[in-house]
Design a protein around this motif. Structure first.
Motif, PDB file in Angstrom:
ATOM      1  N   VAL A  50       8.492  -0.569 -19.612  1.00 17.20           N
ATOM      2  CA  VAL A  50       9.011  -1.831 -20.162  1.00 17.20           C
ATOM      3  C   VAL A  50       8.425  -1.989 -21.571  1.00 17.20           C
ATOM      4  N   PRO A  51       9.210  -1.667 -22.595  1.00 19.97           N
ATOM      5  CA  PRO A  51       8.680  -1.725 -23.954  1.00 19.97           C
ATOM      6  C   PRO A  51       8.729  -3.110 -24.593  1.00 19.97           C
ATOM      7  N   PHE A  52       9.507  -4.040 -24.002  1.00 21.54           N
ATOM      8  CA  PHE A  52       9.727  -5.333 -24.641  1.00 21.54           C
ATOM      9  C   PHE A  52       9.954  -6.410 -23.590  1.00 21.54           C
ATOM     10  N   VAL A  53       9.337  -7.563 -23.800  1.00 23.65           N
ATOM     11  CA  VAL A  53       9.556  -8.747 -22.964  1.00 23.65           C
ATOM     12  C   VAL A  53       9.700  -9.939 -23.890  1.00 23.65           C
ATOM     13  N   ASP A  54      10.799 -10.712 -23.736  1.00 26.10           N
ATOM     14  CA  ASP A  54      10.961 -11.919 -24.545  1.00 26.10           C
ATOM     15  C   ASP A  54      10.691 -13.147 -23.681  1.00 26.10           C
ATOM     16  N   SER A  55      10.930 -14.330 -24.226  1.00 29.24           N
ATOM     17  CA  SER A  55      10.619 -15.563 -23.495  1.00 29.24           C
ATOM     18  C   SER A  55      11.422 -15.675 -22.210  1.00 29.24           C
ATOM     19  N   THR A  56      12.664 -15.206 -22.213  1.00 31.76           N
ATOM     20  CA  THR A  56      13.456 -15.220 -20.986  1.00 31.76           C
ATOM     21  C   THR A  56      12.844 -14.289 -19.950  1.00 31.76           C
ATOM     22  N   GLY A  57      12.384 -13.143 -20.388  1.00 31.55           N
ATOM     23  CA  GLY A  57      11.739 -12.194 -19.486  1.00 31.55           C
ATOM     24  C   GLY A  57      10.471 -12.751 -18.874  1.00 31.55           C
ATOM     25  N   ILE A  58       9.692 -13.465 -19.673  1.00 28.13           N
ATOM     26  CA  ILE A  58       8.480 -14.116 -19.160  1.00 28.13           C
ATOM     27  C   ILE A  58       8.876 -15.134 -18.088  1.00 28.13           C
TER      28      ILE A  58
END
Length: 105
Positions: A50-58
């Motif tokens: 998982v290279p990227f997490v944005d606010s929706t992912g959090i």
């Protein structure tokens, strides 16, 4: 493109996420991942790919953990192999304080 794999051994579920954890994952999380984890008391999430997490992912991650813990069972959750950039986001948001320091391994 996001995907996941779910392996199980007795009461333990091993979930491997592959791809960005963002708004594109909402439907998959709600229709497949959360329902698939409802019966487990021990869940381990692998964030190696998982290279990227944005606010929706959090938000999805927090909702996922909160939902599996609502079923009345004592559910243990672990998150491992977090990539450095994703870990920086988790640290900035102090997720270890929200989820518990023992969640991240």
């Amino acid at each position: 493109m996001f995907s996941y794999s779910l392996d199980q051994l007795n009461e333990k579920a091993y979930v491997r996420f592959v791809g960005d954890l963002d708004i594109e994952v909402v439907e998959l999380m709600e229709t497949e991942i959360i329902p698939a984890l409802q019966t487990y008391t021990n869940i381990e999430f692998d964030f190696q790919e998982v290279p990227f997490v944005d606010s929706t992912g959090i938000g999805l991650l927090l909702n996922l953990i909160e939902t599996v813990k609502k079923n009345g069972l004592d559910v243990q959750v672990k998150i491992k192999n977090v990539q450095p950039l994703v870990k920086d986001v988790f640290d900035m948001l102090q997720l270890d304080k929200i989820l518990g320091e023992n969640v991240f391994v």
